[in-house]
Every structure is written in structure tokens, then in C-alpha cells.
Design an enzyme around this catalytic site. Structure first.
Site, PDB file in Angstrom:
ATOM      1  N   GLU A 178      -0.285  23.025  16.150  1.00 18.28           N
ATOM      2  CA  GLU A 178      -1.303  22.506  15.513  1.00 18.28           C
ATOM      3  C   GLU A 178      -1.840  21.743  16.795  1.00 18.28           C
ATOM      4  OE1 GLU A 178      -3.283  19.656  12.106  1.00 18.28           O
ATOM      5  OE2 GLU A 178      -1.194  20.261  12.109  1.00 18.28           O
ATOM      6  N   ASN A 236      -8.316  21.271  13.543  1.00 20.46           N
ATOM      7  CA  ASN A 236      -8.720  20.984  12.363  1.00 20.46           C
ATOM      8  C   ASN A 236     -10.354  20.894  12.448  1.00 20.46           C
ATOM      9  OD1 ASN A 236      -6.455  19.838  10.876  1.00 20.46           O
ATOM     10  ND2 ASN A 236      -6.255  18.812  12.809  1.00 20.46           N
ATOM     11  N   GLU A 268      -8.004  25.011  10.648  1.00 25.60           N
ATOM     12  CA  GLU A 268      -7.488  24.369   9.443  1.00 25.60           C
ATOM     13  C   GLU A 268      -8.433  23.513   8.637  1.00 25.60           C
ATOM     14  OE1 GLU A 268      -3.861  22.108  10.316  1.00 25.60           O
ATOM     15  OE2 GLU A 268      -2.814  24.012  10.898  1.00 25.60           O
ATOM     16  N   GLU A 355       4.117  20.973   6.385  1.00 29.30           N
ATOM     17  CA  GLU A 355       3.929  19.955   7.137  1.00 29.30           C
ATOM     18  C   GLU A 355       4.742  18.819   6.640  1.00 29.30           C
ATOM     19  OE1 GLU A 355       0.303  18.176   8.276  1.00 29.30           O
ATOM     20  OE2 GLU A 355      -0.664  18.720   6.493  1.00 29.30           O
TER      21      GLU A 355
END
Length: 670
Positions: A178, A236, A268, A355
Site C-alpha cells: 500500500e 488510497n 482503495e 490491516e
């Protein structure tokens, strides 16, 4: 921060329970401890703590004058950087509710403990102190910035993606990362998201940061592919951004402009705000999916992330929020939420990502629940692109394996730990002669712990008598999950005939073999084959914390290390016996057999060591020739304990043991 360096405040109105807590904290090594009988007195201590501010407060809920909940409310309002452990005899569901309230006040919650307080649980929560930082929590006295300064930083492209690895739970492979925004400020260095994300979302400027992160992440992903690492990078995307028509086309343009295929990027969707233009948002998401992007619903179970969003948007991934994951190992309600989310993802035909995995226990729990992918501090913290590339190069991408049916030479990474350079070179030479090529050396346990940050090892061969930290303490840290290594890494201990005191402790740590000096090449090969092939069923990490590892025979340690570890027992044998006794009870519990039900009057049979089988029950205690006790009567034998008894047959008082149960052919009844 080590427990010794923490300033801990105990808030408890009951004098006896407060004194008990103080005693437990001192036994864990805490040096700076304050105490208060109610919330009002506790606030005064925190407000006037001066140069040594309070780091952790252990707080009861039911107290006179100011109870625990009112204390927590004031603590949140005054924004002190104090982590909280809640203790109470109240119902666990009420504790969970108060825990949620604590987080909503912006307070770091290390966890809750139901009375009576367990020393192991207290230690576990205190060790979380450095790991637990809420997603956008601003540290006390941190630097603040105006929205104008943040905009200037974006225009100057001062923001960079930091990458946090994602691991496939089934194979153990690194499958992606990420990208998390960090501001590389020219005057203040690396600035975390708490300083800019909330302001950007409030001002409506989040898109500018999103596009910058997307572009830099796409370029980084392309670079990784060119280096031979085809990983997916997650970026994100705020759901509020999707209200704008044409957003999908802009995202496609940025990624394609970087020369990257869209299927390499996962978007995401963070639901920090509700969708106002649902139709436009759904169109953008449909276009993104149609153009090859994978869509992940981020922070599922919080905010606006809901079943409704999950069913009306073409998601390919469900990401379970860290607030559920970090409590799921010891909170039944959170465990149900996480397991249900994983099951829901599986039934919908999409991947589940957890996560916030911070400990070995988190990892083991998520693996047992069937999570597809995991990320968190237990694996690695977010890191800059160049450091992430080094992490990838050193990461062991081989599938996790707790059982090798057949050993293939040269396919296992081996760590050799010994402070004696001659002995270390000798072992490496023997391993190379046997065909092993992936060998790493360490001249101390401390160096080995550092190597765990870069490598994953299938087998560790370690001496026990080393300075700074002896080999037993090193293994104890491994089995207790207090290192970055896999707990199930196989371990062979190098020992000598003169060190029988340590054998029982090694057995209690579930090692996979003894290598007794002097040894031959053939003996080394047999030990390795057995270590890699035997089944390994580890206990809970807490079980290994009870094993004593400090003995006078291990004389190479410094006083400094001994002061951090257990006290050296004046009678190693008696100390060891107590530790092995507790381990035997743990073994029995693991095999659903109760030693109290051992029938001393039933038939017992003298079984040779080579004919022992898992599940057999010891009728008598087992001792070494020098009187050291290894196993207690009532112990349920496992493949591991049988193999170790066979390893130690030269040290035992006989070549057979007394076993309870049905008679076997050619065995002698007592």
C-alpha cells in the site's frame, strides 16, 4: 520504548490491588511508576509530570470522586499523549464498549484486562506501546501546518509514497504494497499523514494529493516491474473524490501516462465522507473497473463502509480495518467481526485483506481464520521507495512451510549463530559439503536478531554459550514471537556433554535437535533431515515466556544482560525442574490429557525409545544421568518430544521408558 523507560501511572482505588499492580510492574522491569486512588488525583499527576511525562496509564473504571470513564473523557479533552490500559472486573462486553469510547476520545488504547490481572497479559499490552498509533492521531506537541503550506508542498511535489508490504497468507509471498503519503518537508523532514490528510479533506483539496500519489506510485510500480518484481501497488482514493464527473478518465490518464498497465494498481476506496452524488460515483467506479483497476473497500466495518456499498460497487477486495484486527486475538466480539468479514469476502468471491497485524499472535489468528492477505507492523512499517526495493530483494518469497515431507538439499536458508569463529566456520564448511548453499552467519544472538529484519530462515543452528545473550534466551525470544522471524523456524542447538543443565530448557522451547560436540558430517546431515521433516506444533507464545534460560554454566554473559533477563538460579536443576513441570502441564493441555487422572495402578510397559509413538503417556518421570528432570509422569508424547528423547539417549538413565496403555508385542510389563 522499553518497559524500563516508560513512566507508568496506576489508577486504582483498592489499596491491595494497586500494590499488586505495582509489584507486577516492577517484576517486568518498570523503573518509573506513579500511583493514584482516583481519576482526579491521576489528572493532577499527568498535568504536573514535568520532564518525565506519563506514557502509560493503567486505569480501573469504578472509583470514588472521579471514576475511570470521567477520567478518560478529561484525558481526551486535554489531549495528553498518554496510552491507556483499562482494568476492571466488569463484563467483557462493557469493557469493549468503554474501549471504543476511549478511542473516540482520541486516546491510544493498548487494550483491556479483566480482573484478576494476568502478568503475561499486562506485559503483552505494555509491549504494544510503540506499535499502537491511530491512523491520523497527532502526537502531543507535534508541528502543525496551515492549509496554504500544505498546498505549497503539493505544488512543489514534496509528497512521496511510502510502501507497506502485503503478504499472501497461504504462500507467504510478498504480493504487493500500500502506498501511504508522507510529506518530505525541506525543514522538518518526514511528516506523517495526521498533519495534512484531515485538513485536505476538510478543504476539498484531497484530489491534488491523490493525483500526485497516484502518479508517483505508478512510476514506482513500473520501476519495480523493470527490476523483476511484478507487485501490485494500492493507492488510497477518497470516496468524496468520486462525486466529480470525469474522475475515472483522469486516473486512467495518469497511470497510462506513467507507462503502466492499469491492472497493476489497486484503488482503495476510503469512506471518510458519505457519497453525495451516488450516480456519478458509481459511474466512475464502474469505469475504473472496466478499465482494469482492482477496487478495494477500505476500512470495512467503520465510517460509511457498509454492506450496501459492498453490494452496489464492483469491489474485488474487502479490507478489514485495523481497529478490529488489533483486538481480535483477545476480544471475542472483535474476533467474530473479523472472522465474519473474512467469510463474507469468501462467499462474495473477493479477497480479504487484514490491516494492522502487529504481533505473531495476530498473524497466527488471521491465518487460522483464513484471511487472504495481511499487512501491518509485524511484517514491516511503511518505507521509502529505495528502502522498499532493498526489503524486496532480501525478502524470502518462498512459501511458508511448517512441514517438509522431503528435504531437498540447497533449498533451505540456514542461519548459523556461534561466537566462536572456528566452530562457525567448521559448521558452515560441513553444510557446504552436504550441498547447502544458502547459509548466513552471525557471531552473536544480537546480530542474529538484526538479520531477522532482512531474511527469513528455514533452519537456525545456534550455540548456547555466547556473550551478551545466550542461545537459550535467543530461542525463547523466537518461540515467544518477540522477533521478526517465523516462530516455526526449525532450531538445532549446539551443546556439549558438560552442559546437561540446559537440555531441559531447550526441550521446553520445542527445539528440533541437539548437535553434541564433537560431531561428524553424517550426524549433522541426519539432524538437519529430522529437524526439517518432523511435525512442529508450537504452544501459545506466552507459554515460552515461563521457561528459564539463565544458568551458571552459561558463563559468557555480561552482567548487563543478566539484569535484563531472569535471575540466575543458585540451583539450576531445581529451577529447571519447575520450568519443565509447567511446560509438561502445557503439553498435556495441548493434548487434552490431565495428569491428575494418571492411573498409577494401571498396567505400564517398558518401551524402547525407538518404539515410542505420539500419544503415549509417560508412567514415570524421565531424568538425565546427572539427576536433571526432563519430563514429568503424565506427559503426552509428541513426535517432537520423542525425537528429542532419542537425541538425548546417551544422557538418559536407560534406553527405554515406562508407558501407560495397552500392551504391545515384545514389551515387558512391570
Amino acid at each position: 520504548m522499553d518497559i524500563r523507560d516508560l513512566h507508568i501511572l496506576v489508577v486504582e482505588d483498592d489499596n491491595f490491588q494497586r500494590r499488586t499492580l505495582l509489584s507486577m510492574l516492577r517484576s517486568l522491569g518498570a523503573n518509573t511508576i506513579s500511583e493514584a486512588a482516583n481519576g482526579r488525583a491521576a489528572l493532577d499527576i499527568i498535568r504536573h509530570s514535568g520532564e518525565k511525562p506519563v506514557n502509560v496509564t493503567i486505569c480501573d473504571l469504578q472509583m470514588p470522586e472521579m471514576d475511570g470513564m470521567e477520567f478518560l473523557r478529561h484525558l481526551g479533552q486535554e489531549a495528553y499523549d498518554v496510552a491507556i490500559i483499562i482494568v476492571s472486573a466488569l463484563d467483557s462486553k462493557l469493557l469493549t464498549s468503554v474501549g471504543r469510547m476511549t478511542r473516540m476520545h482520541g486516546i491510544k488504547l493498548l487494550g483491556t484486562i479483566e480482573k484478576p490481572i494476568s502478568l503475561e497479559r499486562l506485559k503483552e499490552l505494555l509491549n504494544r506501546h510503540d506499535l499502537l498509533v491511530s491512523k491520523w492521531q497527532q502526537p502531543h506537541d507535534a508541528k502543525t501546518f496551515s492549509i496554504a503550506e500544505i498546498r505549497q508542498g503539493i505544488q512543489a511535489a514534496q509528497f512521496e509514497p511510502f510502501f507497506q508490504p502485503k503478504i499472501d497468507m497461504r504462500t507467504g509471498r510478498l504480493v504487493g504494497a500500500e502506498a501511504l503519503a508522507r510529506w518530505i518537508h525541506p525543514d522538518f523532514g518526514v511528516i506523517s499523514p495526521y498533519a495534512f490528510i484531515p485538513l485536505l479533506e476538510q478543504s476539498g483539496d484531497i484530489d491534488a494529493l491523490t493525483f500526485l500519489m497516484l502518479e508517483k506510485s505508478a512510476l514506482a510500480c513500473k520501476s519495480l516491474i523493470e527490476h523483476g518484481y511484478p507487485l501490485k501497488i494500492a493507492v488510497n482514493l477518497s470516496l468524496s473524490s468520486l462525486d466529480k464527473a470525469g474522475l475515472a478518465e483522469r486516473i486512467v490518464e495518469i497511470v497510462s501516462g506513467a507507462g503502466l498497465d492499469t491492472d497493476c494498481i489497486v484503488l482503495e476506496i476510503t469512506e471518510s465522507a458519505v457519497m453525495t452524488e451516488v450516480a456519478i460515483a458509481l459511474e466512475n467506479l464502474a469505469r475504473l473497473s472496466m478499465n482494469g483497476f482492482s477496487l478495494s473497500i477500505d476500512d470495512y466495518g467503520t465510517g460509511y463502509s457498509s454492506l450496501q456499498q459492498l453490494t452496489r460497487i464492483p469491489f474485488s477486495e474487502l479490507k478489514i480495518d485495523q481497529c478490529f484486527v488489533k483486538d481480535c486475538t483477545d476480544n471475542p466480539e472483535m474476533s467474530i467481526v473479523v472472522k465474519s468479514s473474512i467469510d463474507l469476502a469468501r462467499k462474495l468471491g473477493i479477497k480479504s485483506v487484514a490491516e494492522g497485524a502487529e504481533t505473531q499472535q495476530d498473524w497466527d489468528t488471521l491465518k487460522m481464520m483464513g484471511a487472504d492477505t495481511v499487512q501491518g507492523y509485524f511484517i514491516a512499517k511503511p518505507m521509502a521507495q529505495e528502502i522498499f526495493l532493498e526489503f524486496i530483494k532480501n525478502f524470502d518469497c518462498q512459501p511458508e512451510s511448517t512441514h517438509h515431507s522431503e528435504h531437498e538439499e540447497g533449498q533451505n536458508r540456514i542461519l548459523v549463530v556461534d561466537d566462536d569463529a572456528y566452530m562457525r566456520e567448521l559448521i558452515v564448511s560441513v553444510l557446504q559439503d552436504l550441498g547447502f548453499s544458502d547459509i548466513v552467519e552471525a557471531d552473536s544472538a544480537m546480530k542474529a536478531l538484526q538479520l531477522f529484519e532482512l531474511h527469513s530462515f528455514d533452519l537456525i543452528i545456534t550455540d548456547v554459550n555466547m556473550p551478551e545473550m545466550n542461545g537459550l534466551r535467543f530461542i525463547k525470544m523466537l518461540r515467544a514471537g518477540r522477533t521478526l522471524a517465523k516462530r516455526e523456524s526449525r532450531v538445532i542447538v549446539i551443546t556439549a556433554f558438560s552442559q546437561t543443565e540446559i537440555l531441559g530448557a531447550a526441550l521446553a522451547l520445542d527445539i528440533n535437535g541437539f548437535l553434541t560436540k564433537p560431531f561428524t558430517s553424517g550426524q549433522v546431515q541426519k539432524k538437519i533431515e529430522k529437524a526439517l521433516s518432523e511435525k512442529l506444533h508450537l504452544h501459545h507464545p506466552f507459554a515460552y515466556e515461563a521457561v528459564g534460560t539463565e544458568f551458571k554454566v552459561l558463563s559468557g554473559q555480561t552482567n548487563a544482560v543478566l539484569s535484563l533477563a531472569e535471575d540466575v538460579s543458585p540451583n539450576p536443576v531445581s529451577n529447571l525442574t519447575a520450568n519443565i513441570a509447567s511446560n509438561a502441564v502445557l503439553n498435556l493441555a495441548a493434548h487434552q490429557y490431565d495428569a491428575r487422572n494418571l492411573d498409577r495402578n494401571s498396567s505400564a510397559y517398558d518401551i524402547p525409545l525407538l518404539e515410542l509413538r505420539p500419544g503415549m503417556i509417560l508412567q514415570d518421570d524421565i531424568f538425565l544421568m546427572d539427576g536433571t528432570q526432563l519430563l514429568l509422569a503424565g506427559h503426552a508424547l509428541t513426535e517432537l518430544s520423542i525425537n528429542r528423547l532419542q537425541d538425548l539417549q546417551d544422557f538418559l538413565t536407560g534406553a527405554s521408558v515406562m508407558i501407560q496403555g495397552a500392551p504391545r508385542i515384545n514389551v515387558k510389563e512391570r
